[in-house]
Design an enzyme around this catalytic site. Structure first.
Site, mmCIF file in Angstrom:
data_model
loop_
_atom_site.group_PDB
_atom_site.id
_atom_site.type_symbol
_atom_site.label_atom_id
_atom_site.label_comp_id
_atom_site.label_asym_id
_atom_site.label_seq_id
_atom_site.Cartn_x
_atom_site.Cartn_y
_atom_site.Cartn_z
ATOM 1 N N GLY A 28 73.749 7.855 73.164
ATOM 2 C CA GLY A 28 72.996 8.578 72.151
ATOM 3 C C GLY A 28 71.684 9.206 72.579
ATOM 4 O O GLY A 28 71.259 10.214 72.015
ATOM 5 N N GLU A 47 65.436 5.528 73.452
ATOM 6 C CA GLU A 47 66.508 5.205 72.498
ATOM 7 C C GLU A 47 66.682 6.363 71.527
ATOM 8 O O GLU A 47 65.756 7.134 71.278
ATOM 9 C CB GLU A 47 66.100 3.909 71.782
ATOM 10 C CG GLU A 47 66.989 3.395 70.704
ATOM 11 C CD GLU A 47 68.369 2.943 71.150
ATOM 12 O OE1 GLU A 47 69.084 3.786 71.711
ATOM 13 O OE2 GLU A 47 68.729 1.781 70.897
ATOM 14 N N ASP A 48 67.880 6.497 70.976
ATOM 15 C CA ASP A 48 68.114 7.537 69.979
ATOM 16 C C ASP A 48 67.576 7.126 68.613
ATOM 17 O O ASP A 48 66.839 7.859 67.973
ATOM 18 C CB ASP A 48 69.599 7.946 69.902
ATOM 19 C CG ASP A 48 70.555 6.759 69.715
ATOM 20 O OD1 ASP A 48 70.103 5.596 69.742
ATOM 21 O OD2 ASP A 48 71.761 7.000 69.549
ATOM 22 N N ASP A 56 67.331 1.050 64.464
ATOM 23 C CA ASP A 56 67.879 0.779 63.133
ATOM 24 C C ASP A 56 67.600 -0.691 62.799
ATOM 25 O O ASP A 56 66.474 -1.031 62.449
ATOM 26 C CB ASP A 56 69.377 1.125 63.171
ATOM 27 C CG ASP A 56 70.069 1.054 61.824
ATOM 28 O OD1 ASP A 56 69.403 1.296 60.808
ATOM 29 O OD2 ASP A 56 71.278 0.771 61.789
ATOM 30 N N PHE A 108 73.073 7.600 57.053
ATOM 31 C CA PHE A 108 73.690 7.695 58.372
ATOM 32 C C PHE A 108 73.552 9.114 58.897
ATOM 33 O O PHE A 108 74.025 10.068 58.290
ATOM 34 C CB PHE A 108 75.159 7.269 58.332
ATOM 35 C CG PHE A 108 75.674 6.934 59.695
ATOM 36 C CD1 PHE A 108 75.365 5.708 60.278
ATOM 37 C CD2 PHE A 108 76.417 7.846 60.422
ATOM 38 C CE1 PHE A 108 75.805 5.396 61.562
ATOM 39 C CE2 PHE A 108 76.858 7.551 61.709
ATOM 40 C CZ PHE A 108 76.557 6.326 62.272
ATOM 41 N N VAL A 109 72.880 9.250 60.017
ATOM 42 C CA VAL A 109 72.590 10.577 60.568
ATOM 43 C C VAL A 109 73.358 10.808 61.863
ATOM 44 O O VAL A 109 73.675 9.873 62.587
ATOM 45 C CB VAL A 109 71.072 10.769 60.797
ATOM 46 C CG1 VAL A 109 70.328 10.793 59.470
ATOM 47 C CG2 VAL A 109 70.503 9.703 61.712
ATOM 48 N N ASP A 148 76.089 9.864 67.171
ATOM 49 C CA ASP A 148 77.490 10.071 66.834
ATOM 50 C C ASP A 148 77.905 9.362 65.564
ATOM 51 O O ASP A 148 77.247 8.439 65.096
ATOM 52 C CB ASP A 148 78.376 9.521 67.956
ATOM 53 C CG ASP A 148 78.379 7.990 67.981
ATOM 54 O OD1 ASP A 148 77.282 7.401 68.068
ATOM 55 O OD2 ASP A 148 79.459 7.387 67.889
ATOM 56 N N ARG A 170 77.848 14.514 68.567
ATOM 57 C CA ARG A 170 76.700 14.371 69.457
ATOM 58 C C ARG A 170 76.146 15.720 69.892
ATOM 59 O O ARG A 170 74.977 15.850 70.231
ATOM 60 C CB ARG A 170 77.099 13.590 70.721
ATOM 61 C CG ARG A 170 77.501 12.149 70.469
ATOM 62 C CD ARG A 170 77.587 11.416 71.810
ATOM 63 N NE ARG A 170 78.283 10.153 71.729
ATOM 64 C CZ ARG A 170 77.735 8.995 71.371
ATOM 65 N NH1 ARG A 170 76.463 8.947 71.051
ATOM 66 N NH2 ARG A 170 78.438 7.887 71.345
HETATM 67 P P1 IMP Z 1 70.497 -1.327 65.940
HETATM 68 O O1 IMP Z 1 70.850 -2.430 66.877
HETATM 69 O O2 IMP Z 1 70.983 -1.620 64.548
HETATM 70 O O3 IMP Z 1 69.047 -0.950 65.944
HETATM 71 O O4 IMP Z 1 71.411 -0.115 66.357
HETATM 72 C C1 IMP Z 1 70.978 0.884 67.185
HETATM 73 C C2 IMP Z 1 72.153 1.780 67.535
HETATM 74 O O5 IMP Z 1 73.001 1.979 66.420
HETATM 75 C C3 IMP Z 1 71.645 3.145 67.902
HETATM 76 O O6 IMP Z 1 71.372 3.234 69.271
HETATM 77 C C4 IMP Z 1 72.784 4.033 67.456
HETATM 78 O O7 IMP Z 1 73.722 4.163 68.497
HETATM 79 C C5 IMP Z 1 73.427 3.300 66.293
HETATM 80 N N1 IMP Z 1 72.969 3.840 64.987
HETATM 81 C C6 IMP Z 1 72.185 3.241 64.071
HETATM 82 N N2 IMP Z 1 71.972 4.028 62.999
HETATM 83 C C7 IMP Z 1 72.642 5.174 63.245
HETATM 84 C C8 IMP Z 1 72.808 6.413 62.517
HETATM 85 O O8 IMP Z 1 72.278 6.654 61.413
HETATM 86 N N3 IMP Z 1 73.579 7.350 63.122
HETATM 87 C C9 IMP Z 1 74.185 7.178 64.332
HETATM 88 N N4 IMP Z 1 74.046 6.046 65.053
HETATM 89 C C10 IMP Z 1 73.291 5.048 64.508
HETATM 90 MG MG MG Z 2 75.882 4.971 68.815
#
Ligand code: IMP
Ligand code: MG
Length: 178
Positions: free
Chosen positions: A43, A98-99, A102, A151-152, A158, A164
């Site tokens: 991402g 990081e992208d 969350d 969700f973006v 993706d 992407r």
């Molecule tokens: P976390 O462990 O919940 O912080 O997840 C982080 C990862 O979840 C990111 O690096 C993304 O790959 C994916 N992710 C979380 N939210 C989104 C979203 O809104 N769109 C796309 N990918 C997401």
């Molecule tokens: Mg992802």
């Protein structure tokens, strides 16, 4: 593809402008030092490519793939390292790119995983931050934009490995993943 994306949240121009601001901020914060950028596959690559061009320091780049997601839109809570670094980060100024931050589960695991190798420092730069969804105790040192709980996709992000390549960040229509 574009007609499944409801709202455009951030345009390419807005993102490029933030990439410039944050890149320059990092260059100031690490003035005279070398940095080691670690992008999270897949991402972060689009954002990383924009941002790193604005960091004028000596730099190495590397990538990891850590995953807590299947193809659903919520975290499984289990993190796996699917691809490790190629280089040695001992004594380096690591900046994880990081992208989206969350729940924070992935990044807090990754930060812990990398800190064992004793870099000089570790900071985090993320394109998007969703603080309302945070479960782990972690924050970004540099964040491009705060986003609401939707969700973006696009600009590297993706849904089930698609979208992407969109040159903007959009909100996926809920009926696509409902
Ligand atoms: P976390 O462990 O919940 O912080 O997840 C982080 C990862 O979840 C990111 O690096 C993304 O790959 C994916 N992710 C979380 N939210 C989104 C979203 O809104 N769109 C796309 N990918 C997401
Ligand atoms: Mg992802």
């Amino acid at each position: 593809m574009s007609n499944t994306v409801g709202t455009v949240l951030l345009t390419r121009e807005q993102i490029e402008e933030r990439a410039r601001e944050i890149g320059e901020e990092i260059a100031r914060d690490y003035e005279g030092e070398e940095v080691y950028l670690i992008g999270t596959l897949r991402g972060a690559v689009v954002w990383m490519a924009d941002m790193m061009k604005n960091i004028k320091n000596d730099m190495e780049i590397d990538f990891v793939m850590a995953s807590s997601y299947g193809s659903s839109t919520t975290s499984s809570g289990v993190v796996k390292i699917k691809k490790d670094l190629e280089g040695d980060i001992y004594g380096k100024n690591v900046i994880i790119v990081e992208d989206i931050l969350d729940s924070g589960v992935t990044l807090s695991y990754l930060k812990q995983y990398l800190s064992v190798r004793k870099p000089a420092s570790i900071s985090i730069v993320t394109l998007l931050d969703k603080p309302s969804r945070r479960k782990a105790d972690i924050r970004a040192d540099y964040a491009g934009f705060e986003v609401e709980d939707a969700f973006v996709v696009g600009y590297g992000l993706d849904y089930a490995e698609k979208y992407r390549n969109l040159p903007y960040i959009g909100i996926l229509k809920p009926e696509i993943y409902a």
